[in-house]
Design a protein around this motif. Structure first.
Motif, PDB file in Angstrom:
ATOM      1  N   ILE A   1      -7.822 -10.848  -7.025  1.00 58.83           N
ATOM      2  CA  ILE A   1      -6.980 -10.804  -5.824  1.00 58.83           C
ATOM      3  C   ILE A   1      -7.559  -9.934  -4.718  1.00 58.83           C
ATOM      4  O   ILE A   1      -6.990  -9.855  -3.627  1.00 58.83           O
ATOM      5  N   GLY A   2      -8.684  -9.259  -4.980  1.00 56.48           N
ATOM      6  CA  GLY A   2      -9.350  -8.504  -3.923  1.00 56.48           C
ATOM      7  C   GLY A   2      -9.100  -7.016  -3.909  1.00 56.48           C
ATOM      8  O   GLY A   2      -9.435  -6.334  -2.936  1.00 56.48           O
ATOM      9  N   SER A   3      -8.530  -6.480  -4.969  1.00 54.45           N
ATOM     10  CA  SER A   3      -8.346  -5.034  -5.066  1.00 54.45           C
ATOM     11  C   SER A   3      -9.686  -4.359  -5.321  1.00 54.45           C
ATOM     12  O   SER A   3     -10.638  -4.989  -5.794  1.00 54.45           O
ATOM     13  N   LYS A   4      -9.750  -3.065  -4.998  1.00 57.37           N
ATOM     14  CA  LYS A   4     -10.999  -2.316  -5.186  1.00 57.37           C
ATOM     15  C   LYS A   4     -10.764  -0.977  -5.899  1.00 57.37           C
ATOM     16  O   LYS A   4     -11.639  -0.110  -5.884  1.00 57.37           O
ATOM     17  N   ALA A   5      -9.586  -0.807  -6.509  1.00 56.64           N
ATOM     18  CA  ALA A   5      -9.303   0.475  -7.154  1.00 56.64           C
ATOM     19  C   ALA A   5      -8.265   0.300  -8.251  1.00 56.64           C
ATOM     20  O   ALA A   5      -7.437  -0.614  -8.215  1.00 56.64           O
TER      21      ALA A   5
ATOM     22  N   VAL B   1      -0.584  -4.421  -0.326  1.00 64.04           N
ATOM     23  CA  VAL B   1       0.444  -4.123  -1.332  1.00 64.04           C
ATOM     24  C   VAL B   1      -0.243  -3.619  -2.594  1.00 64.04           C
ATOM     25  O   VAL B   1      -1.281  -4.152  -3.003  1.00 64.04           O
ATOM     26  N   SER B   2       0.336  -2.601  -3.200  1.00 65.81           N
ATOM     27  CA  SER B   2      -0.179  -2.066  -4.456  1.00 65.81           C
ATOM     28  C   SER B   2       0.669  -2.624  -5.602  1.00 65.81           C
ATOM     29  O   SER B   2       1.885  -2.459  -5.616  1.00 65.81           O
ATOM     30  N   LEU B   3       0.014  -3.310  -6.544  1.00 61.32           N
ATOM     31  CA  LEU B   3       0.727  -3.964  -7.645  1.00 61.32           C
ATOM     32  C   LEU B   3       0.793  -3.078  -8.886  1.00 61.32           C
ATOM     33  O   LEU B   3      -0.050  -2.208  -9.093  1.00 61.32           O
ATOM     34  N   HIS B   4       1.810  -3.323  -9.706  1.00 59.76           N
ATOM     35  CA  HIS B   4       2.023  -2.585 -10.948  1.00 59.76           C
ATOM     36  C   HIS B   4       2.108  -3.601 -12.087  1.00 59.76           C
ATOM     37  O   HIS B   4       2.995  -4.447 -12.096  1.00 59.76           O
TER      38      HIS B   4
ATOM     39  N   PHE C   1      -4.279  -6.839  -1.042  1.00 52.89           N
ATOM     40  CA  PHE C   1      -3.876  -6.036  -2.196  1.00 52.89           C
ATOM     41  C   PHE C   1      -4.683  -4.746  -2.264  1.00 52.89           C
ATOM     42  O   PHE C   1      -5.905  -4.754  -2.137  1.00 52.89           O
ATOM     43  N   ASP C   2      -3.963  -3.668  -2.471  1.00 48.75           N
ATOM     44  CA  ASP C   2      -4.581  -2.346  -2.576  1.00 48.75           C
ATOM     45  C   ASP C   2      -4.805  -2.026  -4.048  1.00 48.75           C
ATOM     46  O   ASP C   2      -5.038  -2.927  -4.849  1.00 48.75           O
ATOM     47  N   ALA C   3      -4.737  -0.752  -4.413  1.00 44.40           N
ATOM     48  CA  ALA C   3      -5.040  -0.331  -5.783  1.00 44.40           C
ATOM     49  C   ALA C   3      -4.105  -0.971  -6.802  1.00 44.40           C
ATOM     50  O   ALA C   3      -2.906  -1.120  -6.558  1.00 44.40           O
ATOM     51  N   MET C   4      -4.661  -1.325  -7.940  1.00 43.91           N
ATOM     52  CA  MET C   4      -3.877  -1.792  -9.074  1.00 43.91           C
ATOM     53  C   MET C   4      -3.329  -0.578  -9.822  1.00 43.91           C
ATOM     54  O   MET C   4      -3.987   0.462  -9.906  1.00 43.91           O
ATOM     55  N   ASN C   5      -2.122  -0.731 -10.367  1.00 41.70           N
ATOM     56  CA  ASN C   5      -1.499   0.346 -11.134  1.00 41.70           C
ATOM     57  C   ASN C   5      -1.198  -0.146 -12.540  1.00 41.70           C
ATOM     58  O   ASN C   5      -0.534  -1.176 -12.719  1.00 41.70           O
TER      59      ASN C   5
ATOM     60  N   GLY D   1     -18.686  10.366   3.088  1.00 42.80           N
ATOM     61  CA  GLY D   1     -17.986   9.554   2.102  1.00 42.80           C
ATOM     62  C   GLY D   1     -16.483   9.739   2.087  1.00 42.80           C
ATOM     63  O   GLY D   1     -15.829   9.418   1.096  1.00 42.80           O
ATOM     64  N   PHE D   2     -15.933  10.225   3.173  1.00 45.04           N
ATOM     65  CA  PHE D   2     -14.497  10.541   3.222  1.00 45.04           C
ATOM     66  C   PHE D   2     -13.701   9.304   3.642  1.00 45.04           C
ATOM     67  O   PHE D   2     -13.711   8.910   4.795  1.00 45.04           O
ATOM     68  N   HIS D   3     -13.035   8.675   2.688  1.00 44.52           N
ATOM     69  CA  HIS D   3     -12.172   7.540   3.012  1.00 44.52           C
ATOM     70  C   HIS D   3     -11.047   7.445   1.975  1.00 44.52           C
ATOM     71  O   HIS D   3     -11.025   6.552   1.125  1.00 44.52           O
ATOM     72  N   PRO D   4     -10.107   8.387   2.013  1.00 46.71           N
ATOM     73  CA  PRO D   4      -9.023   8.379   1.032  1.00 46.71           C
ATOM     74  C   PRO D   4      -8.109   7.167   1.177  1.00 46.71           C
ATOM     75  O   PRO D   4      -7.942   6.630   2.274  1.00 46.71           O
ATOM     76  N   ALA D   5      -7.555   6.746   0.056  1.00 48.65           N
ATOM     77  CA  ALA D   5      -6.599   5.644   0.058  1.00 48.65           C
ATOM     78  C   ALA D   5      -5.206   6.199   0.379  1.00 48.65           C
ATOM     79  O   ALA D   5      -4.854   7.294  -0.055  1.00 48.65           O
ATOM     80  N   HIS D   6      -4.455   5.440   1.132  1.00 50.80           N
ATOM     81  CA  HIS D   6      -3.112   5.868   1.514  1.00 50.80           C
ATOM     82  C   HIS D   6      -2.102   4.862   0.985  1.00 50.80           C
ATOM     83  O   HIS D   6      -2.116   3.703   1.385  1.00 50.80           O
ATOM     84  N   MET D   7      -1.239   5.317   0.090  1.00 46.61           N
ATOM     85  CA  MET D   7      -0.237   4.453  -0.517  1.00 46.61           C
ATOM     86  C   MET D   7       1.108   5.169  -0.545  1.00 46.61           C
ATOM     87  O   MET D   7       1.168   6.399  -0.633  1.00 46.61           O
TER      88      MET D   7
END
Length: 430
Positions: free
Chosen positions: A171-175, A98-101, A123-127, A319-325
Motif C-alpha cells: 500500500i506504499g507505507s515506509k515505516a 492514514v496510519s493503519l493498525h 498510507f503512513d506508518a504501519m502499526n 537526515g532530519f525528517h521526523p514522522a508526524h502522526m
C-alpha cells in the motif's frame, strides 16, 4: 481520479462567505509580522507543506477501562474509516496519509490501496498489535509478546510484525511502529534482564525483515497495561533499542507516554542530537496516557516541542525528517471534529515556532538573559497565527473554518443513516 467525500462546491461556497474576513485578518497579520522582518508568505508556504498522518483507529469512538459510549455513524470497517479520514484531509488539507493498525484494519492490501487512491489519501506508518489477542491466534499475549518466556509466542509476535511490513509494502507505507504492552504487574514476576534480552532478540528478527527504504519506530511508555515494570518504559531504554538494532531504527515519542511534568521537549532535543528521533504520536494528557486532543491541555508544551523541531530545521540537522502522526481516543466528541481540531493545533504550534527570532534567542542564551530568552519564545507563542492556517487551507482547496464546513455538510447525519448503530457500550480501550 479521486472521489471527494465532501462536495467541493460546499467548501467553495463556505470559503466565499468567509474570504473577506480572512483577507483582512491575513493582511493585518502580514503587516504586523513585516515590522519584525518576517515574511508571512514564507510562513504560509512552510505551513502548507507540513502534514500529519491521522490514525485509522482515531475515527471510531474511544473508551476507557470502564465503558465505551458508541457514537452515531461509527465506521464498521477499515473502508468506512478511510472515508472518514478523507473528510479530515479534504477540509484541512493537512492530513493526506492514514496510519493503519493491524489486525484491526486487516483487509486485502490491493483493495486498501485502491480505496486510498480513490479517496486521494496515502498510507503512513504501519502499526502492529501484540498487546491484545486476535481471534484464532495460537498463543496468547496475556503475559507478553516479543519478550514472552515462550519462544513460540515470541515467534508468533515476530511473524505478525513481518506481516504488517508486507501489507505496508503493497500500500506504499515506509515505516513500522512497534509498541508493546509487555511488562509485569508484581515484583519478581519477571526477570528484567532476561525479558529485555528476549525483546531485543525478537526485535532484531523484525529489523532484518525491513526493506532498505523503511524505518522502524519503537515507542516507549512509562506504564499500562503493565503497572510494575514495562519493557520499553522510557526514552533512554528506547534509545538503547534503536542504537542496538541499527541505522533504520528510531525512537517514536508519544506525548502522553510520560510522567506528569516530564520535560518532553528536552527528550526531543536529546534524540535529535544523537540522530534517533523517528517521529511523534501527537495527543495531550492531564494525568497519564489520556490520549486527549492535541493542544487541549498544554498547548505551550506542544509549542515548545515544535521549537526544538524548528531549531533542528534551522540548523540543518543532517537526515532530519521526523514522522508526524496523531494518536488519540475520542470519548465524548465527534472523532472527525477532534482530528480536524488536532491537525489545526499541530500546524499552529509549527507556525508559532517558525516565528521565533532565532538570532535574538541565541543572543539571550549567550548573555545568560533568562527572562528575555523566555519572552522571545512567548512573543512567538502569543501571536495569533490563525489567519496563516486558514489561508494555507484555502489555497490548498480546504475550508477556511473546517469544523463549521463539516457541520454544514451533514456528513455525520448521513453516515448515521447508512451505518447500523452500535448497540451497547462495552468496557475496554479502543
Amino acid at each position: 481520479m479521486t472521489n471527494p467525500t465532501i462536495s467541493p462546491d460546499l467548501i467553495a461556497d463556505h470559503n466565499q462567505r468567509n474570504a473577506g474576513t480572512l483577507k483582512a485578518d491575513y493582511d493585518a497579520l502580514g503587516e504586523k509580522l513585516s515590522r519584525g522582518n518576517v515574511d508571512i508568505e514564507t510562513i504560509t508556504r512552510k505551513v502548507s507543506e507540513f502534514f500529519v498522518a491521522v490514525p485509522s483507529w482515531g475515527v471510531g469512538t474511544g473508551g476507557t477501562r470502564f465503558a465505551r459510549f458508541p457514537g452515531p455513524g461509527e465506521p464498521r470497517n477499515i473502508f468506512d474509516k478511510l472515508e472518514d479520514c478523507s473528510v479530515i484531509n479534504e477540509l484541512t488539507r493537512a492530513t493526506p496519509t492514514v496510519s493503519l493498525h493491524i489486525p484491526w484494519d486487516k483487509a486485502d492490501a490491493s483493495e486498501l490501496k485502491a480505496k486510498g487512491d480513490a479517496l486521494g489519501i496515502g498510507f503512513d506508518a504501519m502499526n502492529s498489535n501484540t498487546f491484545s489477542d486476535a481471534p484464532g491466534q495460537a498463543h496468547s499475549y496475556k503475559y507478553g509478546s516479543l519478550s514472552h518466556v515462550d519462544a513460540a509466542t515470541r515467534a508468533q509476535a515476530v511473524e505478525h510484525n513481518i506481516e504488517c511490513i508486507e501489507i505496508g509494502r503493497t500500500i506504499g507505507s515506509k515505516a513500522l511502529t512497534v509498541w508493546i504492552g509487555d511488562g509485569s504487574n508484581f515484583p519478581g514476576q519477571s526477570n528484567f534482564t532476561k525479558a529485555f534480552e528476549r525483546y531485543l532478540s525478537a526485535m532484531g528478527d523484525i529489523y532484518k525483515a525491513l526493506p532498505d527504504d523503511w524505518r522502524l519506530f519503537t515507542e516507549h511508555k512509562m506504564y499500562e497495561p503493565a503497572f510494575y515494570s514495562t519493557i520499553v518504559q522510557d526514552w533512554g531504554t528506547n534509545y538503547l533499542i534503536a542504537n542496538t538494532l541499527g541505522p533504520k531504527a528510531y525512537c517514536l515519542v508519544d506525548l502522553g507516554h510520560h510522567a506528569p511534568n516530564t520535560n518532553i521537549e528536552m527528550i526531543v532535543a536529546r534524540l535529535i542530537q544523537f540522530g534517533k528521533l523517528g517521529g511523534f504520536h501527537f495527543n495531550d494528557s492531564k494525568y497519564g496516557d489520556d490520549d486527549l486532543d492535541a493542544g487541549a491541555i498544554e498547548p505551550y508544551r506542544l509549542f515548545l516541542v515544535f521549537n526544538e523541531l524548528v531549531d533542528a530545521e534551522h540548523r540543518g540537522v543532517k537526515g532530519f525528517h521526523p514522522a508526524h502522526m496523531i494518536d488519540q481516543s475520542h470519548n465524548v466528541t465527534d472523532p472527525i471534529e477532534s482530528l480536524i481540531s488536532s491537525a489545526n493545533e499541530i500546524r499552529r504550534a509549527y507556525a508559532q515556532a517558525l516565528l521565533v527570532n532565532r538570532v535574538a534567542l541565541e543572543g539571550c542564551q549567550s548573555d545568560n538573559d533568562a527572562l528575555m530568552a523566555s519572552e522571545t519564545l512567548k512573543r512567538a507563542y502569543r501571536t495569533d497565527v490563525e489567519p496563516i492556517l486558514a489561508e494555507a487551507r484555502r489555497r490548498a482547496g480546504g475550508a477556511i473554518d473546517p469544523v463549521a464546513a463539516y457541520r454544514t455538510s451533514g456528513y455525520r447525519a448521513r453516515k448515521a443513516s447508512e451505518r447500523p448503530a452500535v448497540k451497547g457500550g462495552s468496557g475496554g480501550i479502543v
